[in-house]
Design an enzyme around this catalytic site. Sequence first.
Site: not given
Ligand code: FES
Length: 126
Positions: A35, A104
């Site tokens: 991400c 996360c």
């Molecule tokens: Fe990657 Fe939240 S989407 S840390």
Amino acid sequence: MALYSEKVMDHFLNPRNVGVIEDANGIGEVGNAKCGDIMKMYLKIEDDIIQDVKFETFGCGSAIASSSMATELIKGKPVAQARELTNKAVAEALDGLPDYKMHCSVLAEEAIHSALEDYEKRKNNS
Ligand code: FES
């Protein structure tokens, strides 16, 4: 049911312990390649107690809420206790995260462990 708990929203909108500790003696930075989110943790440890902790997170709302909660969970605690912090404990303290947002909270666990490792390294080199 709302996607995010009230606690997640609260820690996202009013994150605790945001910032930098200039004289930190443990710093950890981790990222998630998928991400692209990045989390940096600063620890000020004295007498084996986490006297202060601050974070900078460049990431999603769950990453910010997880960092904020993680700092609250270890502040004022002994190093040994902070070392045992898990992403599960962070997510539970936030009253849960959606499955696809669990990574996360993993970032928060990793950032704290990385800062603690840095602290141990510095201690052994001094
Ligand atoms: Fe990657 Fe939240 S989407 S840390």
